[in-house]
Design a protein around this motif. Sequence first.
Motif, mmCIF file in Angstrom:
data_model
loop_
_atom_site.group_PDB
_atom_site.id
_atom_site.type_symbol
_atom_site.label_atom_id
_atom_site.label_comp_id
_atom_site.label_asym_id
_atom_site.label_seq_id
_atom_site.Cartn_x
_atom_site.Cartn_y
_atom_site.Cartn_z
ATOM 1 N N ARG A 196 -4.448 -10.149 -15.373
ATOM 2 C CA ARG A 196 -5.031 -8.827 -15.565
ATOM 3 C C ARG A 196 -4.317 -8.068 -16.693
ATOM 4 N NH1 ARG A 196 -7.840 -5.263 -12.034
ATOM 5 N NH2 ARG A 196 -7.570 -6.528 -10.177
ATOM 6 N N GLN A 212 -4.821 7.846 -0.090
ATOM 7 C CA GLN A 212 -4.366 6.864 -1.076
ATOM 8 C C GLN A 212 -4.518 5.446 -0.532
ATOM 9 O OE1 GLN A 212 -1.384 4.883 -1.695
ATOM 10 N NE2 GLN A 212 -0.496 5.118 0.333
ATOM 11 N N TYR A 213 -4.339 5.287 0.767
ATOM 12 C CA TYR A 213 -4.538 3.962 1.365
ATOM 13 C C TYR A 213 -6.007 3.565 1.291
ATOM 14 C CZ TYR A 213 -5.248 0.422 4.908
ATOM 15 O OH TYR A 213 -5.646 -0.717 5.552
ATOM 16 N N LEU A 266 -15.013 3.076 5.264
ATOM 17 C CA LEU A 266 -13.971 3.631 4.411
ATOM 18 C C LEU A 266 -14.510 4.660 3.426
ATOM 19 C CD1 LEU A 266 -11.753 0.500 3.725
ATOM 20 C CD2 LEU A 266 -11.466 2.262 5.433
ATOM 21 N N HIS A 270 -10.538 -0.238 -3.688
ATOM 22 C CA HIS A 270 -10.316 -0.677 -5.084
ATOM 23 C C HIS A 270 -10.612 0.428 -6.083
ATOM 24 C CE1 HIS A 270 -9.576 -4.823 -3.861
ATOM 25 N NE2 HIS A 270 -10.541 -4.630 -2.977
ATOM 26 N N GLN A 311 -7.537 1.817 -13.542
ATOM 27 C CA GLN A 311 -6.729 2.901 -14.083
ATOM 28 C C GLN A 311 -5.252 2.652 -13.840
ATOM 29 O OE1 GLN A 311 -8.244 6.068 -11.382
ATOM 30 N NE2 GLN A 311 -6.085 6.426 -10.995
ATOM 31 N N LYS A 321 -7.081 2.670 -2.077
ATOM 32 C CA LYS A 321 -6.565 1.352 -2.427
ATOM 33 C C LYS A 321 -7.446 0.262 -1.840
ATOM 34 C CE LYS A 321 -3.416 -0.700 -4.566
ATOM 35 N NZ LYS A 321 -2.923 -0.377 -5.876
ATOM 36 N N ARG A 322 -7.825 0.470 -0.590
ATOM 37 C CA ARG A 322 -8.689 -0.532 0.058
ATOM 38 C C ARG A 322 -10.062 -0.583 -0.585
ATOM 39 N NH1 ARG A 322 -7.310 -4.388 3.280
ATOM 40 N NH2 ARG A 322 -8.946 -4.006 4.792
ATOM 41 N N GLN A 355 -0.437 3.521 -7.446
ATOM 42 C CA GLN A 355 -1.877 3.711 -7.615
ATOM 43 C C GLN A 355 -2.358 2.906 -8.817
ATOM 44 O OE1 GLN A 355 -2.038 7.954 -7.704
ATOM 45 N NE2 GLN A 355 -1.904 8.117 -5.499
ATOM 46 N N THR A 356 -2.304 1.628 -8.668
ATOM 47 C CA THR A 356 -2.693 0.719 -9.742
ATOM 48 C C THR A 356 -3.588 -0.363 -9.167
ATOM 49 O OG1 THR A 356 -0.795 -0.654 -9.284
ATOM 50 C CG2 THR A 356 -0.520 1.019 -10.972
ATOM 51 N N PRO A 357 -4.193 -1.139 -10.038
ATOM 52 C CA PRO A 357 -4.960 -2.283 -9.519
ATOM 53 C C PRO A 357 -4.027 -3.283 -8.835
ATOM 54 C CG PRO A 357 -5.459 -1.849 -11.822
ATOM 55 C CD PRO A 357 -4.304 -0.994 -11.475
ATOM 56 N N TYR A 386 0.805 -1.232 0.000
ATOM 57 C CA TYR A 386 0.000 0.000 0.000
ATOM 58 C C TYR A 386 0.835 1.277 0.000
ATOM 59 C CZ TYR A 386 -3.741 -3.204 1.428
ATOM 60 O OH TYR A 386 -4.632 -4.235 1.495
ATOM 61 N N PHE A 403 -8.490 2.083 -7.632
ATOM 62 C CA PHE A 403 -7.492 2.111 -8.700
ATOM 63 C C PHE A 403 -7.609 0.913 -9.638
ATOM 64 C CE2 PHE A 403 -5.187 4.233 -5.093
ATOM 65 C CZ PHE A 403 -5.338 5.510 -5.593
ATOM 66 N N ASP A 404 -8.685 0.154 -9.484
ATOM 67 C CA ASP A 404 -8.760 -1.096 -10.237
ATOM 68 C C ASP A 404 -8.835 -0.900 -11.742
ATOM 69 O OD1 ASP A 404 -8.505 -2.522 -8.015
ATOM 70 O OD2 ASP A 404 -10.452 -3.508 -8.083
#
Lengths: 439, 481
Positions: free
Chosen positions: A360, B151-152, B126, B158, B163, B155-156, A352-354, A328, B160-161
């Motif tokens: 994928r 940003q955390y 969240l 998702h 991009q 991320k949690r 900052q990615t999947p 993270y 950024f899934d």
Amino acid sequence: MKKGPVQNIVLAFFTTLAFLLCGCSTMEQFCQRTGTLSDASIEISAIHRGLEGEDDVLSSRQIIVEANEIFQNNRGGLRVRGSTPVLIKNCRVYGNGRSGLRLERHADVLILYSRIYENKTSGIDVVDAKRIGIRRSELFRNLTAGIRIRDEIGAILTKVQLIDSRMFLNGQAGLFVSPNPGSKVVVDVSGCEIFQNRKSAVRIEGSTILTARRNTIFSNGSAGLFAISHDDFFPVIDVFENKIYFNSRAGILIQGGVTGSIGISNNWIYNNYESGIVCGIGDEYHTKYSSLGIYHNTIVANGSDFEGAGIRIDNNGTMDIQNNIIAYNLRAAIMTYHCRDASHNLLFANGQTPDYRPSRDYSFLIRRLQYGGCPAKGSGDILADPLFLDPDRYDFTLSDRSPAKGMASRLEIPYFAGFRNRDLGCLLVPGVNSHGGNR
Amino acid sequence: MPHLEKILSILVFFCILLSPPPILADGCDEAWQWLQEATALSDNSPRQEFYLDKALKACPDLVEALVSLAKVHLKQGRLDEALEEFEDAKIRILSSKTIMARPGSRDLLADCMLNIAEIYRLEGKLELAASQYTALLAMFPNYPAAQNRLQYVYKRLHRFDFQLPPYYRIVTNPSFNRISAFPMPAGKALFDFQFRYWRQTADITQDMFDEYVPMFYSPEERDVRIRVWIMGLRYGVTDKFTVGVVGKYFWKTVHVDLGAILGEDKTAELDASGFGDTVLMFKYHLWGRRKVHLSIFNLISLPTGDQNAKGRDKHVWKQEIWHWIPLGSGSVDFMPGLAFSMATGPVFTNANLSYKFTNGKNVGDEFNIGLAFMYQFNPSVYGDLEFNYRWQGHVRRKQHIIVMKGRPEFYSPWHIPAGPVPIDTWLTDRGGNSFFVSPSLQFFVAKGLKLEVGAKVPLIKQDEGWCEDYVIHAGFSKSFF
């Protein structure tokens, strides 16, 4: 009854003089003669048991300054010079025009249960001292560092031990060590809380040997721990079992330094606003001989804006990065200069990615991003969710189903022989000290 | 003592002028003391909580004490109380001009909002935490703590899934020097297709031929137009080792100026088409840092093209005119080289160094240096400027030449009438140095699909031998990763 500043100085002077004249050799003798503490022997023996292998430390104290308030003096609060062992206990030293305590010229001082605060320079100024012990004391809101250790003469080995103490809200670093070239300072910081200082929690320079164990270091205005070399003198650091978080720069910033027999190990380093561990940004000369061992750390969610990898190494030194969990973080997991210093680490969700999955789209980009653009992954690396127990509540212990379980490489380092499991990441929950407070 | 009075009055005036305005009520002085005592503790203990309570009782408007109390409750795990206190403090700060006027009040507000988000995070809410962080960043865009936590949380959640990060950019190959030092990812492939057209001219003189060829009435220039379609496929065997295959299809047209023979402005067009040599590519990533990479490669050219291909023209002469137009070299050639790539900011630099070993027939030895600078104008458009230097060795070619015989041959065993006489011989093209500048543009139009168009302009051409004029380039590539 509060004593005025003049009274304190006079008292200190005459107690020293009395010792020398009477020829008292032990602390017990001093207590009996002065009668300042009727139950001192009981209390001191209790402390005595907690000193772990330094049984002679308390019994050899020849001067005791106890239960005093030393405040608002124009210059320093208390100045100790010479090698006569001194015990400062249960004192409040504050508001003095310079440092609260100035310990110099071979001073051998043990400070217990004292509060040293709001002094106009550092809380404790250590100059050319021989041995300083600070236990269960608090140093806060001093205008510069909580403790500043330096030497002017050189060629003196200064040993400083900080145990179960708190350093906070100081105007500069919590602990600042800057020996002259040629002299050496050995610092042991254990079980301390160092927080909300305006600059780094701990800053060491030159030939300092630092052991930092089981400390909680957080919310400082610069790096949690900052090591920098002077000329050809490199600090030697062993930083282990600490919690380092919420610091405004990196968790650990090393601009020239080497690790000792344990290295940077078993720490939780999380939510620092730059990288988790950084070595070598900005000064190539001082960093090219750096040599770091980074093992079994859990490094999570570091970085802000566009800055912040889990581990960032920007120098030509020798690095060994093994068995860490790095997840993270903002930019990348590991950004190394050589793209080849790391192995057996678990990397997850950095950048900052999947999340990485081989099937994928652009999975190779996601994987590469974990390594800061390096094309190949380290041997034994795992790219998977570490399955922390409760990362939202800053609990980074591993759940039973974690892929990090049992995947660590075997390290030939004696320190790790004491740990039975071979999990990646931190092998224990670090950094809880006896004082309570922020955990 | 008139002066003393004056001095005193001036002093009083300055004291009034410089004294801070009364901010808090009288009880608040005591409250500040309690707050200082609490701060000196900073251990989140009941004692610290007690001090803060005392401070708030003495001065309910002391929002600093309220925030500190909320923090203590947060650390003690009393989240509901803490949330209520932070919300209260936030409203007080926002609704009071007096408080907002105090130094540090903006930091206090940011602190409140951060901790509110923190409580949501600790409670597992969240989405709510993210909205708080976002609101905080809208007010304080450079607040690192909020950036860090957001940003955390994203991320949690998702977020950024779907991009790629904004600072990420795809490194692309230059349009002409097509080998970069970046290896292909393991198990991934890239297909590319290009079309190139160029004209190639060279003199033809007597001294180039192996044997004596009378050149009184023969063409003095060779003029070829070449169109080539190139198809390439690259595959990452491992993260360091890439293999590739490149096939070519040529259509070459030779223009023969018959003016010298016919005495009129007449040109014969002889053309040949077919597959050229096939190139196998092997590239190994030798060394690399994050943004700097070095690879070695070897291109092996297999002689799959027809080295004896002929171009024919039936329309100019009563008899057929033909010409050798080789489509392949006829030999296995090797071209080892180095590729260096560096990405710095929006500029991507690629350098190639290679040498081609041949047997000197149809294709000569070559030493190439290429330097490409690629600039990313926006995420979809790259500009590419390449500089290409080439040294070419001598090349021997088969040559079919027609010379005009001015008078008939009566003395030989066979009667040879006057007119055109074809001669098959070998000639040697001399090598030399060339230098090109090659601008091009590349457009990423869809996922993994890139279009490219460019030109290669010769600034320095070798004096003799074959050398291209302008090369027109167009193509596309599709990555499967």
